[in-house]
Motif scaffolding. Structure first.
Motif, mmCIF file in Angstrom:
data_model
loop_
_atom_site.group_PDB
_atom_site.id
_atom_site.type_symbol
_atom_site.label_atom_id
_atom_site.label_comp_id
_atom_site.label_asym_id
_atom_site.label_seq_id
_atom_site.Cartn_x
_atom_site.Cartn_y
_atom_site.Cartn_z
ATOM 1 N N VAL A 286 0.861 -1.175 0.000
ATOM 2 C CA VAL A 286 0.000 0.000 0.000
ATOM 3 C C VAL A 286 0.895 1.221 0.000
ATOM 4 N N LEU A 287 0.918 1.929 -1.113
ATOM 5 C CA LEU A 287 1.839 3.051 -1.243
ATOM 6 C C LEU A 287 1.542 4.175 -0.262
ATOM 7 N N ASN A 288 0.277 4.291 0.164
ATOM 8 C CA ASN A 288 -0.050 5.332 1.147
ATOM 9 C C ASN A 288 0.708 5.130 2.451
ATOM 10 N N ASP A 289 1.047 3.873 2.746
ATOM 11 C CA ASP A 289 1.790 3.596 3.978
ATOM 12 C C ASP A 289 3.211 4.143 3.914
ATOM 13 N N TYR A 290 3.673 4.423 2.692
ATOM 14 C CA TYR A 290 5.046 4.888 2.512
ATOM 15 C C TYR A 290 5.087 6.321 1.983
ATOM 16 N N GLU A 291 4.026 7.090 2.305
ATOM 17 C CA GLU A 291 3.927 8.459 1.821
ATOM 18 C C GLU A 291 5.123 9.303 2.278
ATOM 19 N N GLU B 204 15.104 -10.227 -2.955
ATOM 20 C CA GLU B 204 13.856 -10.602 -3.641
ATOM 21 C C GLU B 204 12.720 -9.662 -3.241
ATOM 22 N N ARG B 205 12.663 -9.309 -1.957
ATOM 23 C CA ARG B 205 11.606 -8.413 -1.500
ATOM 24 C C ARG B 205 11.834 -7.003 -2.038
ATOM 25 N N LEU B 206 13.085 -6.574 -2.064
ATOM 26 C CA LEU B 206 13.409 -5.270 -2.649
ATOM 27 C C LEU B 206 12.961 -5.218 -4.100
ATOM 28 N N PHE B 207 13.258 -6.273 -4.849
ATOM 29 C CA PHE B 207 12.880 -6.314 -6.262
ATOM 30 C C PHE B 207 11.362 -6.263 -6.423
ATOM 31 N N SER B 208 10.639 -7.005 -5.584
ATOM 32 C CA SER B 208 9.172 -7.010 -5.645
ATOM 33 C C SER B 208 8.606 -5.630 -5.318
ATOM 34 N N PHE B 209 9.178 -4.988 -4.291
ATOM 35 C CA PHE B 209 8.694 -3.667 -3.895
ATOM 36 C C PHE B 209 8.925 -2.648 -5.006
ATOM 37 N N GLY B 210 10.120 -2.648 -5.587
ATOM 38 C CA GLY B 210 10.397 -1.713 -6.669
ATOM 39 C C GLY B 210 9.522 -1.970 -7.891
ATOM 40 N N THR B 211 9.307 -3.239 -8.204
ATOM 41 C CA THR B 211 8.455 -3.588 -9.344
ATOM 42 C C THR B 211 7.023 -3.123 -9.118
ATOM 43 N N LEU C 177 6.896 0.728 -9.583
ATOM 44 C CA LEU C 177 6.996 1.098 -10.996
ATOM 45 C C LEU C 177 5.731 0.738 -11.761
ATOM 46 N N SER C 178 5.106 -0.374 -11.371
ATOM 47 C CA SER C 178 3.846 -0.749 -12.033
ATOM 48 C C SER C 178 2.742 0.255 -11.720
ATOM 49 N N ASN C 179 2.908 0.999 -10.604
ATOM 50 C CA ASN C 179 1.969 2.065 -10.253
ATOM 51 C C ASN C 179 2.482 3.434 -10.685
ATOM 52 N N ARG C 180 3.461 3.424 -11.595
ATOM 53 C CA ARG C 180 4.018 4.634 -12.202
ATOM 54 C C ARG C 180 4.657 5.561 -11.164
ATOM 55 N N VAL C 181 5.282 4.959 -10.190
ATOM 56 C CA VAL C 181 6.035 5.726 -9.195
ATOM 57 C C VAL C 181 7.513 5.390 -9.363
ATOM 58 N N PRO C 182 8.316 6.326 -9.877
ATOM 59 C CA PRO C 182 9.751 6.061 -10.018
ATOM 60 C C PRO C 182 10.401 5.817 -8.659
ATOM 61 N N VAL C 183 11.461 5.043 -8.666
ATOM 62 C CA VAL C 183 12.168 4.708 -7.428
ATOM 63 C C VAL C 183 13.615 5.153 -7.539
ATOM 64 N N THR C 184 14.065 5.917 -6.548
ATOM 65 C CA THR C 184 15.482 6.257 -6.438
ATOM 66 C C THR C 184 16.068 5.447 -5.296
ATOM 67 N N ALA D 193 15.176 4.486 -11.179
ATOM 68 C CA ALA D 193 14.571 3.596 -12.171
ATOM 69 C C ALA D 193 13.146 4.062 -12.442
ATOM 70 N N GLU D 194 12.806 4.146 -13.720
ATOM 71 C CA GLU D 194 11.465 4.565 -14.109
ATOM 72 C C GLU D 194 10.740 3.495 -14.908
ATOM 73 N N SER D 195 11.383 2.365 -15.106
ATOM 74 C CA SER D 195 10.751 1.269 -15.847
ATOM 75 C C SER D 195 11.273 -0.053 -15.292
ATOM 76 N N GLY D 196 10.584 -1.121 -15.639
ATOM 77 C CA GLY D 196 10.991 -2.439 -15.179
ATOM 78 C C GLY D 196 12.365 -2.830 -15.683
ATOM 79 N N GLU D 197 12.677 -2.433 -16.924
ATOM 80 C CA GLU D 197 13.978 -2.767 -17.488
ATOM 81 C C GLU D 197 15.090 -2.029 -16.759
ATOM 82 N N GLU D 198 14.849 -0.745 -16.448
ATOM 83 C CA GLU D 198 15.836 0.021 -15.685
ATOM 84 C C GLU D 198 16.008 -0.547 -14.274
#
Length: 335
Positions: free
Chosen positions: A172-177, A254-261, A264-271, A287-292
């Motif tokens: 839930v992205l609101n939890d990480y506002e 693995e959890r980091l990868f899942s969280f970032g994915t 990004l699937s919710n169109r929120v870039p991750v630094t 990263a702004e895309s799954g490939e990045e």
């Protein structure tokens, strides 16, 4: 021990033939004695001659490999000289450098005159990371096993074992506002939504599209453009890995990868910010895309991301900024 045994056996045969030559006065025994003397000098001379013509090459699969999947490293041992030797021992170091698991292995290969011997060296990894294979030396042995010479042979390859990305967790992205950050516009002249912030040397895992080809040709080394990506908001994620055990570290990545994915699937870039054990400094990439995001994982593995007081470094460089802290056993927002 084997070398001493071979020498003693050869001396025994030489002495036995000498006794027969003295007793029988045979021409054949004389030829055998001469041949054994010449063979001895040839054996000692040949290894010193061949070592100048030995080459070692390695080739790894081009693509990233999933966990628990067998892959092969091609190892080519070449001999451009026509002097035959019995064998060559290639000393390899192999393992997952990200997990700090490197070991030495030795493979024996025939050194054929004027030819290249190629083998497929099988490897697999149960954990994510950077599997490396390399060699620093080859030991050449003569036909009789009396003499050996060490040759420096620098060759290495690496294969990235990426997270599976299966069964991604729902967040839930609101939890990480708290970790959300408004992106400031670049002040660089001619800035756009993908402006260049700086230029640095190429690091394995960088996207080919970011290579500055003109400057690379000028400097004779690959240079990469680091871009300042412009989006309305992004998530600041700080990674702190205590690599006490490979299994726990694997689960954390693995959890980091899942969280970032998920972000990004919710169109929120991750630094992502991490501590590089290789360069002993804090590093960051957006990263702004799954490939990045996948490419960013390879940067983590190459940099041997760890703890290194990354939180303290982040707070000193970005005072007052909220962020998401990702540790081995938790993920939480820090205000």
């Amino acid at each position: 021990m084997k070398r001493l045994r071979y020498i003693l056996e050869y001396l025994f045969l030489f002495v036995a033939n000498g006794i027969m030559l003295w007793f029988f006065r045979g021409y054949l025994n004389l030829l055998i004695a001469v041949a054994m003397i010449l063979l001895f000098f040839y054996a000692v001379f040949s290894v010193h001659l061949v070592k100048k013509y030995v080459s070692l090459e390695m080739e790894a699969p081009a693509e990233e490999i999933p966990k628990n999947t067998e892959f092969f490293i091609r190892i080519r041992l070449g001999n451009r000289c026509w002097f035959p030797l019995v064998t060559a021992k290639v000393f390899l170091w192999t393992g997952n450098s990200f997990m700090g698991d490197l070991a030495e292995n030795v493979i024996a290969l025939p050194l054929r005159p004027g030819k290249t011997v190629e083998i497929q060296y099988p490897l697999t990894s149960a954990y994510v990371g950077n599997v490396e294979v390399g060699s620093e030396k080859i030991v050449l042995y003569d036909l009789l096993g009396f003499h050996s010479v060490t040759v420096k042979a620098h060759a290495s390859e690496r294969v990235y074992i990426l997270p599976a990305g299966e069964g991604e967790e729902e967040f839930v992205l609101n939890d990480y506002e708290t970790g959300m950050d408004e992106v400031e516009e670049s002040r660089l002249i001619g800035s756009d939504f993908s402006d260049v912030s700086q230029i640095r040397e190429y690091i394995p895992g960088d996207a080919m599209k970011n290579i500055h080809w003109k400057l690379s040709a000028k400097k004779d080394i690959l240079m990469v453009k680091e871009r300042l990506h412009m989006s309305s908001r992004k998530l600041l994620l700080v990674l702190s890995l205590d690599k006490e055990g490979a299994e726990k570290t694997d689960v954390a990545v693995e959890r980091l990868f899942s969280f970032g994915t998920f972000c990004l699937s919710n169109r929120v870039p991750v630094t992502l910010f991490w501590w590089s054990d290789r360069y002993h400094e804090i590093r960051q990439e957006t990263a702004e895309s799954g490939e990045e995001w996948k490419h960013l994982m390879t940067r983590l593995f190459y940099d041997q991301a760890g703890n290194g007081y990354v939180e303290e470094h982040f707070r000193s460089e970005y005072p007052g900024k909220g962020y998401i802290l990702m540790k081995n056993d938790e993920i939480r927002a820090v205000g």
